[in-house]
Motif scaffolding. Structure first.
Motif, mmCIF file in Angstrom:
data_model
loop_
_atom_site.group_PDB
_atom_site.id
_atom_site.type_symbol
_atom_site.label_atom_id
_atom_site.label_comp_id
_atom_site.label_asym_id
_atom_site.label_seq_id
_atom_site.Cartn_x
_atom_site.Cartn_y
_atom_site.Cartn_z
ATOM 1 N N GLU A 126 41.452 33.703 42.378
ATOM 2 C CA GLU A 126 40.645 34.369 43.399
ATOM 3 C C GLU A 126 40.099 35.701 42.907
ATOM 4 O O GLU A 126 39.074 36.178 43.404
ATOM 5 C CB GLU A 126 41.481 34.587 44.655
ATOM 6 C CG GLU A 126 41.919 33.298 45.342
ATOM 7 C CD GLU A 126 42.802 33.570 46.546
ATOM 8 O OE1 GLU A 126 43.750 34.374 46.404
ATOM 9 O OE2 GLU A 126 42.541 33.002 47.613
ATOM 10 N N TYR A 127 40.783 36.320 41.969
ATOM 11 C CA TYR A 127 40.364 37.613 41.436
ATOM 12 C C TYR A 127 39.487 37.459 40.196
ATOM 13 O O TYR A 127 38.907 38.435 39.720
ATOM 14 C CB TYR A 127 41.588 38.469 41.087
ATOM 15 C CG TYR A 127 42.344 38.965 42.291
ATOM 16 C CD1 TYR A 127 42.184 40.270 42.741
ATOM 17 C CD2 TYR A 127 43.212 38.128 42.993
ATOM 18 C CE1 TYR A 127 42.880 40.728 43.862
ATOM 19 C CE2 TYR A 127 43.898 38.568 44.116
ATOM 20 C CZ TYR A 127 43.735 39.868 44.541
ATOM 21 O OH TYR A 127 44.413 40.319 45.650
ATOM 22 N N THR A 128 39.397 36.262 39.669
ATOM 23 C CA THR A 128 38.632 36.002 38.446
ATOM 24 C C THR A 128 37.169 35.744 38.746
ATOM 25 O O THR A 128 36.290 36.109 37.966
ATOM 26 C CB THR A 128 39.235 34.786 37.704
ATOM 27 O OG1 THR A 128 40.580 35.104 37.322
ATOM 28 C CG2 THR A 128 38.428 34.424 36.474
ATOM 29 N N GLY A 129 36.888 35.128 39.893
ATOM 30 C CA GLY A 129 35.516 34.758 40.201
ATOM 31 C C GLY A 129 35.029 33.681 39.254
ATOM 32 O O GLY A 129 35.806 32.853 38.762
ATOM 33 N N GLU A 130 33.769 33.699 38.974
ATOM 34 C CA GLU A 130 33.212 32.774 37.970
ATOM 35 C C GLU A 130 33.807 33.117 36.605
ATOM 36 O O GLU A 130 33.907 34.291 36.248
ATOM 37 C CB GLU A 130 31.693 32.899 37.947
ATOM 38 C CG GLU A 130 31.006 32.025 36.911
ATOM 39 C CD GLU A 130 29.523 32.320 36.783
ATOM 40 O OE1 GLU A 130 28.913 31.833 35.809
ATOM 41 O OE2 GLU A 130 28.979 33.053 37.639
ATOM 42 N N LEU A 131 34.208 32.108 35.859
ATOM 43 C CA LEU A 131 34.826 32.347 34.553
ATOM 44 C C LEU A 131 33.900 31.878 33.446
ATOM 45 O O LEU A 131 33.508 30.704 33.399
ATOM 46 C CB LEU A 131 36.164 31.620 34.456
ATOM 47 C CG LEU A 131 36.945 31.811 33.145
ATOM 48 C CD1 LEU A 131 37.323 33.284 32.955
ATOM 49 C CD2 LEU A 131 38.188 30.930 33.139
ATOM 50 N N ALA A 132 33.541 32.796 32.548
ATOM 51 C CA ALA A 132 32.707 32.470 31.394
ATOM 52 C C ALA A 132 33.519 32.724 30.126
ATOM 53 O O ALA A 132 33.992 33.844 29.901
ATOM 54 C CB ALA A 132 31.434 33.318 31.395
#
Length: 499
Positions: A193-199
């Motif tokens: 939830e704290y990462t958001g979109e992960l690239a």
């Protein structure tokens, strides 16, 4: 498949890259900074507003200083907030700090946070092991309450790279730019939830950096699926693709047997036989005419039927809607002591096993168990919270101790493998928290086992089941979807591998 790493593994791979391959840490830092700068450039014009880069004293802060410089040189209005002491800086970070000072990039100490279009978090990296609190915790909380677009460098500050736990407080990113490999804590909740979109970006730490010591964690993406599916032959018949015996559904519990049996067929399995209570005969005959149905009225009939059809089956599922009465207990025991074929143990079978784990310990064949967290609590005699706090270790330990694939179901399902290692599943949604969803998964798993797949194929089945849930949510909405919706999307889930 794709790799997941914890903090210890990532530090070792970073060290291997520097010491064995001779790629300097300054090179890796520059490449990390370039990845961050490229993401910002691709998403925001220089005229879109000011950027604040919040840097710590460790190498994560060094990545932030370098990214700030690259953005400044591309024409962005960049300011840097450094809320720590210079004396705490690592060697590489101190070098980057001197570079930004030489360029005259603004380093600020008192900021109006709502004045920035983008905030970049480079306070703490994957090595964080203590709580973020005090002044730094307050700063992170203030950053979270801005309307800025928030980007985390490598990992959101305050998130454990190993478990996803929030260490005190944590930066809530819209996007995380991570390096080399996804981190376990970015996939598990609450870290996800704290990462958001992960690239994930390659900065030079890659498969070569393992030096033969691969990470324990893995996950699947759509392009992983085609090579894992059972092979189909043009010249084949129903017997080619295996036979499943599903022992499910006590009196008035026909739904569980139906969901499991149809899901087994949807896996591509050739034949499915349901062994169930007499009361379920009529409804199953109408709902699923494709299935072979054998019924029993009492314990002795149930055991006789199991003995008769055990040689017929290539794989078994037992437990879905079975109840925990004497007949169900006898069926579970009889199956585990009479066969060495592949078995999926689900639902009520797990409750029965929790009273006699030696049955599972002594089972000589391949086995998959499918507990949700509360069922796992009964199996390992730990509280639900203890399990939630360490899903990976719980699933891994169980799989190793009992030599059974352990599918520990949660918002992020963790699959422990007896040989070591684990998978984390990324498909699925909260709409799948509905009665019957687990029965669908159990039958789907059994169908694959009958097609001569190893229990290690469990991660693929869980992925496709979750993908079916995502398709159902797209069509029906997560609030209104049911297990029937998930079931009917299973055939379409196979197409995700062609995306």
């Amino acid at each position: 498949m794709y790799f997941l790493v914890n903090s210890r593994e990532m530090k070792q791979y970073d060290k291997n890259t520097i010491e064995y391959f001779g790629i300097g840490s300054s090179v890796l830092m520059e490449r990390a900074a370039l990845a961050v700068a490229d993401v910002v450039t691709n998403r925001f014009l220089a005229a879109d507003g000011k950027i604040l880069v919040v840097c710590g004293a460790g190498n994560n802060g060094g990545d932030g200083f370098a990214a700030a410089r690259l953005l400044y040189l591309r024409g962005y209005d960049v300011e840097i907030l450094f809320p720590m002491e210079e004396e705490r800086m690592t060697k590489e970070t101190a070098r980057q700090y001197q570079i930004v000072k030489a360029y005259g990039i603004s380093i600020v100490f008192d900021v109006i946070l709502d004045s920035y279009a983008v905030v970049i978090d480079a306070l703490f990296g994957i090595g964080l092991s203590r709580a973020v609190e005090g002044e730094l915790g307050g700063l992170v909380n203030r950053l979270n309450h801005t309307n800025s677009y928030k980007i985390a460098v490598d990992i959101s500050s305050g998130i454990s790279a190993d478990s996803g736990a929030v260490l005190g407080t944590a930066f809530r990113a819209d996007l995380t730019v991570t390096f080399g490999f996804a981190k376990v804590g970015q996939i598990l909740f609450p870290g996800a939830e704290y990462t958001g979109e992960l690239a994930v970006f390659d900065i030079g730490i890659d498969l070569h950096s393992f030096l033969g010591d691969e990470p324990e964690g893995r996950y699947l993406k759509p392009d992983s699926i085609p090579s894992l599916l059972p092979k189909r032959a043009a010249r084949s018949h129903k017997g080619t693709y295996g036979k499943v015996l599903i022992i499910a559904g006590s009196g008035q519990m026909a739904g569980a047997a139906y969901f499991a049996a149809k899901a087994a067929y949807y896996s591509g399995c050739g034949l499915v036989r349901i062994l169930t209570a007499e009361e379920n005969r009529e409804i199953l005959s109408v709902k699923l005419p494709e299935a072979l149905i054998t019924v029993y009225q009492n314990e002795s009939e149930a055991i006789l039927a199991l003995k008769e059809y055990e040689p017929w089956a290539d794989a078994f599922l037992i437990g879905s809607g079975l109840s925990t009465d004497d007949t169900a207990r006898s069926l579970v025991k009889q199956l585990l002591v009479s066969t060495a074929k592949k078995i999926v143990l689900d639902a009520d079978a797990l409750t029965i096993l929790s009273d006699n784990m030696q049955l599972l310990k002594d089972f000589p064949g391949e086995c998959i168990v499918t507990p949700h967290v509360k069922e796992m609590s009964r199996l390992v005699h730990k509280s639900v919270q203890e399990i939630l706090d360490d899903l990976v270790q719980t699933a891994q330990s169980f799989a190793k101790q009992y030599q059974a694939v352990c599918i520990l179901k949660d918002a992020r399902t963790v699959i422990g493998i007896p040989e070591g290692g684990f998978y984390v599943n990324l498909t699925g949604n909260h709409g799948m928290a509905t009665g019957g969803s687990g029965d669908v998964l159990a039958g789907f798993l059994a169908g694959f086992l009958a097609q001569n797949l190893s229990c290690s194929a469990a991660a693929m089945a869980v992925f496709l089941h979750g993908a079916a849930g995502d398709l159902a949510a797209e069509e029906k909405g997560a609030y209104g979807m049911t297990a029937s919706d998930i079931l009917e999307k299973l055939p379409l889930s196979f197409r995700c591998g062609s995306k």
